[in-house]
Design a protein around this motif. Structure first.
Motif, PDB file in Angstrom:
ATOM      1  N   LEU A  48      18.024   8.782  15.107  1.00 35.37           N
ATOM      2  CA  LEU A  48      17.526   7.903  14.051  1.00 35.37           C
ATOM      3  C   LEU A  48      17.910   6.457  14.345  1.00 35.37           C
ATOM      4  CD1 LEU A  48      16.009   7.624  11.419  1.00 35.37           C
ATOM      5  CD2 LEU A  48      18.124   8.216  10.209  1.00 35.37           C
ATOM      6  N   ALA A  49      19.133   6.245  14.830  1.00 34.89           N
ATOM      7  CA  ALA A  49      19.568   4.890  15.155  1.00 34.89           C
ATOM      8  C   ALA A  49      18.671   4.294  16.242  1.00 34.89           C
ATOM      9  CB  ALA A  49      21.027   4.884  15.592  1.00 34.89           C
ATOM     10  N   ARG A  50      18.309   5.098  17.210  1.00 39.44           N
ATOM     11  CA  ARG A  50      17.430   4.601  18.282  1.00 39.44           C
ATOM     12  C   ARG A  50      16.066   4.189  17.721  1.00 39.44           C
ATOM     13  NH1 ARG A  50      17.382   3.169  23.771  1.00 39.44           N
ATOM     14  NH2 ARG A  50      15.216   2.649  24.063  1.00 39.44           N
ATOM     15  N   PHE A  51      15.514   5.022  16.845  1.00 39.33           N
ATOM     16  CA  PHE A  51      14.226   4.710  16.227  1.00 39.33           C
ATOM     17  C   PHE A  51      14.319   3.406  15.433  1.00 39.33           C
ATOM     18  CE2 PHE A  51      11.523   4.874  12.458  1.00 39.33           C
ATOM     19  CZ  PHE A  51      10.279   4.919  13.053  1.00 39.33           C
ATOM     20  N   ILE A  52      15.366   3.291  14.625  1.00 38.03           N
ATOM     21  CA  ILE A  52      15.527   2.083  13.807  1.00 38.03           C
ATOM     22  C   ILE A  52      15.728   0.868  14.697  1.00 38.03           C
ATOM     23  CG2 ILE A  52      17.066   0.934  12.156  1.00 38.03           C
ATOM     24  CD1 ILE A  52      17.433   3.767  10.887  1.00 38.03           C
ATOM     25  N   LEU A  53      16.550   1.013  15.739  1.00 35.27           N
ATOM     26  CA  LEU A  53      16.786  -0.099  16.644  1.00 35.27           C
ATOM     27  C   LEU A  53      15.485  -0.547  17.320  1.00 35.27           C
ATOM     28  CD1 LEU A  53      18.869  -2.001  17.866  1.00 35.27           C
ATOM     29  CD2 LEU A  53      19.265  -0.280  19.636  1.00 35.27           C
ATOM     30  N   ASP A  54      14.665   0.398  17.737  1.00 31.86           N
ATOM     31  CA  ASP A  54      13.379   0.048  18.344  1.00 31.86           C
ATOM     32  C   ASP A  54      12.497  -0.724  17.367  1.00 31.86           C
ATOM     33  OD1 ASP A  54      14.112   1.242  20.722  1.00 31.86           O
ATOM     34  OD2 ASP A  54      12.950   3.076  20.364  1.00 31.86           O
ATOM     35  N   GLU A  55      12.457  -0.273  16.113  1.00 31.09           N
ATOM     36  CA  GLU A  55      11.658  -0.963  15.091  1.00 31.09           C
ATOM     37  C   GLU A  55      12.211  -2.366  14.836  1.00 31.09           C
ATOM     38  OE1 GLU A  55       8.818   0.133  13.349  1.00 31.09           O
ATOM     39  OE2 GLU A  55       8.858   1.574  15.007  1.00 31.09           O
ATOM     40  N   TRP A  56      13.540  -2.469  14.753  1.00 28.17           N
ATOM     41  CA  TRP A  56      14.200  -3.749  14.500  1.00 28.17           C
ATOM     42  C   TRP A  56      13.906  -4.712  15.649  1.00 28.17           C
ATOM     43  CZ3 TRP A  56      20.234  -4.264  14.716  1.00 28.17           C
ATOM     44  CH2 TRP A  56      20.618  -5.528  14.299  1.00 28.17           C
ATOM     45  N   ARG A  57      14.022  -4.236  16.884  1.00 27.37           N
ATOM     46  CA  ARG A  57      13.732  -5.087  18.042  1.00 27.37           C
ATOM     47  C   ARG A  57      12.285  -5.582  18.018  1.00 27.37           C
ATOM     48  NH1 ARG A  57      16.327  -1.758  23.105  1.00 27.37           N
ATOM     49  NH2 ARG A  57      18.425  -2.596  22.959  1.00 27.37           N
ATOM     50  N   ALA A  58      11.352  -4.701  17.682  1.00 31.57           N
ATOM     51  CA  ALA A  58       9.936  -5.093  17.631  1.00 31.57           C
ATOM     52  C   ALA A  58       9.722  -6.188  16.594  1.00 31.57           C
ATOM     53  CB  ALA A  58       9.062  -3.880  17.329  1.00 31.57           C
ATOM     54  N   ASP A  97      20.509  -3.509   8.291  1.00 35.34           N
ATOM     55  CA  ASP A  97      21.432  -2.865   7.358  1.00 35.34           C
ATOM     56  C   ASP A  97      21.415  -1.349   7.512  1.00 35.34           C
ATOM     57  OD1 ASP A  97      22.048  -5.392   6.422  1.00 35.34           O
ATOM     58  OD2 ASP A  97      20.877  -5.190   4.571  1.00 35.34           O
ATOM     59  N   GLU A  98      20.239  -0.780   7.710  1.00 31.75           N
ATOM     60  CA  GLU A  98      20.123   0.667   7.876  1.00 31.75           C
ATOM     61  C   GLU A  98      20.804   1.110   9.172  1.00 31.75           C
ATOM     62  OE1 GLU A  98      16.751   4.182   7.676  1.00 31.75           O
ATOM     63  OE2 GLU A  98      16.140   2.101   7.446  1.00 31.75           O
ATOM     64  N   TYR A  99      20.630   0.337  10.234  1.00 33.75           N
ATOM     65  CA  TYR A  99      21.274   0.650  11.506  1.00 33.75           C
ATOM     66  C   TYR A  99      22.795   0.599  11.346  1.00 33.75           C
ATOM     67  CZ  TYR A  99      22.363   0.556  16.451  1.00 33.75           C
ATOM     68  OH  TYR A  99      22.873   0.844  17.687  1.00 33.75           O
ATOM     69  N   GLU A 100      23.298  -0.449  10.705  1.00 33.70           N
ATOM     70  CA  GLU A 100      24.739  -0.570  10.487  1.00 33.70           C
ATOM     71  C   GLU A 100      25.268   0.584   9.637  1.00 33.70           C
ATOM     72  OE1 GLU A 100      25.301  -4.519   8.946  1.00 33.70           O
ATOM     73  OE2 GLU A 100      25.040  -5.428  10.918  1.00 33.70           O
ATOM     74  N   HIS A 101      24.503   1.018   8.656  1.00 33.98           N
ATOM     75  CA  HIS A 101      24.895   2.153   7.819  1.00 33.98           C
ATOM     76  C   HIS A 101      25.020   3.424   8.668  1.00 33.98           C
ATOM     77  CE1 HIS A 101      25.203   4.827   4.384  1.00 33.98           C
ATOM     78  NE2 HIS A 101      24.211   5.539   4.899  1.00 33.98           N
TER      79      HIS A 101
END
Length: 71
Positions: A11-21, A48-52
């Motif tokens: 999930l962190a990878r998915f969120i990080l990819d979205e955040w980077r985009a 915030d979601e990634y940090e959580h």
């Protein structure tokens, strides 16, 4: 420890990819535009979601996702 893996890393990878985009998009648009006004809060929410997720991984003694995993 034999425990089944928890979805933090995936999930962190998915969120990080979205955040980077979103951050890449923000880098090329006018910061005062309506689009930026929409994307900036979305980017903050993803951060915030990634940090959580990182906090949850640490609390549950799971491997903490790297801040910038290799592509």
């Amino acid at each position: 420890d034999g425990a089944p893996p928890v979805p933090y890393q995936r999930l962190a990878r998915f969120i990080l990819d979205e955040w980077r985009a979103l951050e890449r998009r923000l880098a090329v648009i006018d910061p005062g535009s309506q689009e930026a006004a929409i994307l900036i809060p979305e980017s903050r929410a993803l951060r915030d979601e990634y940090e959580h997720l990182i906090q949850q991984a640490a609390i549950h003694h799971r491997p903490v996702p790297a801040p910038f995993p290799e592509d």
